[in-house]
Design an enzyme around this catalytic site. Structure first.
Site, PDB file in Angstrom:
ATOM      1  N   VAL A 138      46.928  55.611  35.070  1.00 27.10           N
ATOM      2  CA  VAL A 138      46.795  54.268  34.665  1.00 27.10           C
ATOM      3  C   VAL A 138      46.243  53.585  36.060  1.00 27.10           C
ATOM      4  O   VAL A 138      46.987  53.043  36.912  1.00 27.10           O
ATOM      5  CB  VAL A 138      48.489  53.540  33.985  1.00 27.10           C
ATOM      6  CG1 VAL A 138      48.855  53.002  34.157  1.00 27.10           C
ATOM      7  CG2 VAL A 138      49.488  55.181  33.582  1.00 27.10           C
ATOM      8  N   PRO A 139      45.161  53.288  35.314  1.00 29.56           N
ATOM      9  CA  PRO A 139      44.537  52.833  36.271  1.00 29.56           C
ATOM     10  C   PRO A 139      44.590  51.148  37.045  1.00 29.56           C
ATOM     11  O   PRO A 139      43.995  49.795  36.568  1.00 29.56           O
ATOM     12  CB  PRO A 139      42.823  52.526  35.639  1.00 29.56           C
ATOM     13  CG  PRO A 139      43.175  52.273  34.232  1.00 29.56           C
ATOM     14  CD  PRO A 139      44.861  53.092  33.900  1.00 29.56           C
ATOM     15  N   CYS A 140      45.733  51.155  37.123  1.00 33.90           N
ATOM     16  CA  CYS A 140      46.244  49.607  38.090  1.00 33.90           C
ATOM     17  C   CYS A 140      45.126  49.541  39.335  1.00 33.90           C
ATOM     18  O   CYS A 140      44.868  47.556  39.878  1.00 33.90           O
ATOM     19  CB  CYS A 140      47.427  50.167  38.806  1.00 33.90           C
ATOM     20  SG  CYS A 140      47.901  51.118  39.795  1.00 33.90           S
ATOM     21  N   HIS A 141      43.940  49.992  39.346  1.00 36.24           N
ATOM     22  CA  HIS A 141      43.076  49.370  40.983  1.00 36.24           C
ATOM     23  C   HIS A 141      42.394  48.495  39.805  1.00 36.24           C
ATOM     24  O   HIS A 141      41.771  48.185  40.736  1.00 36.24           O
ATOM     25  CB  HIS A 141      42.141  50.955  41.257  1.00 36.24           C
ATOM     26  CG  HIS A 141      41.530  51.473  40.409  1.00 36.24           C
ATOM     27  ND1 HIS A 141      42.132  52.634  39.548  1.00 36.24           N
ATOM     28  CD2 HIS A 141      40.118  51.672  39.729  1.00 36.24           C
ATOM     29  CE1 HIS A 141      41.006  53.206  38.522  1.00 36.24           C
ATOM     30  NE2 HIS A 141      40.058  52.437  38.722  1.00 36.24           N
TER      31      HIS A 141
END
Length: 170
Positions: free
Chosen positions: A130-133
């Site tokens: 889950v690409p929170c970056h």
């Protein structure tokens, strides 16, 4: 509950991936902020011993090699309703793009929720998957990342379109 984990060597350092039954519930770097106690991960298994963890490792390696754009894995992060709403919006941010905490707050219907959005993003137990970056500060600056800002920069650099591809956008 069948909880187990594996440790995947990557260019970003070792990554611990945790599965519960038939879904992934965690992805943690060695010096991850809010990393649960090792006991919470269940027994360690080789990724080749567990079909779900093997697929998680394969997809992570493909992504980090630039051969995969997104993930197709069963994810079941633990969180409250607000966190899940935030993580759903984070998961929808396309590779090579970023959004802000404020934009997510507006998408949720209240720009005043930006700080709470930041807390939910920081609590994401499945970073990378889950690409929170892809969530940055209002001015585009890199802000907190549970895996560290150097990893956040590395992931964003990995996803940055090539100069040739970027020139097609204009």
């Amino acid at each position: 509950m069948d909880v187990r984990h594996t440790v995947i060597p990557t260019d970003l350092g070792p990554v611990t991936v945790v599965a519960r039954d038939q879904a992934l519930v965690g992805l943690y770097f060695a010096e991850h902020t809010r990393r649960p106690a090792e006991e919470a991960f269940g027994p360690r298994v080789g990724s080749d011993e567990d079909p779900l963890l093997a697929e998680a490792a394969r997809q992570l390696h493909d992504y980090l090699a630039g051969d995969r754009l997104d993930f197709d894995l069963p994810l079941l992060p633990a969180g409250d309703g607000f966190q899940h709403a935030v993580w759903k919006l984070v998961a929808a941010v396309p590779r090579g793009e970023t959004t802000t905490y404020g934009a997510i707050a507006r998408d949720l219907g209240d720009p005043k929720l930006a700080q709470r959005v930041g807390q939910a993003v920081g609590a994401n137990p499945l970073c990378v998957y889950v690409p929170c970056h892809r969530v940055v500060g209002a001015d585009g600056s890199l802000t907190g990342y549970a895996g560290g800002l150097a990893r956040k920069r590395a992931l964003l650099d990995l996803e940055e379109p090539t100069a040739e591809d970027a020139s097609r956008l204009f």
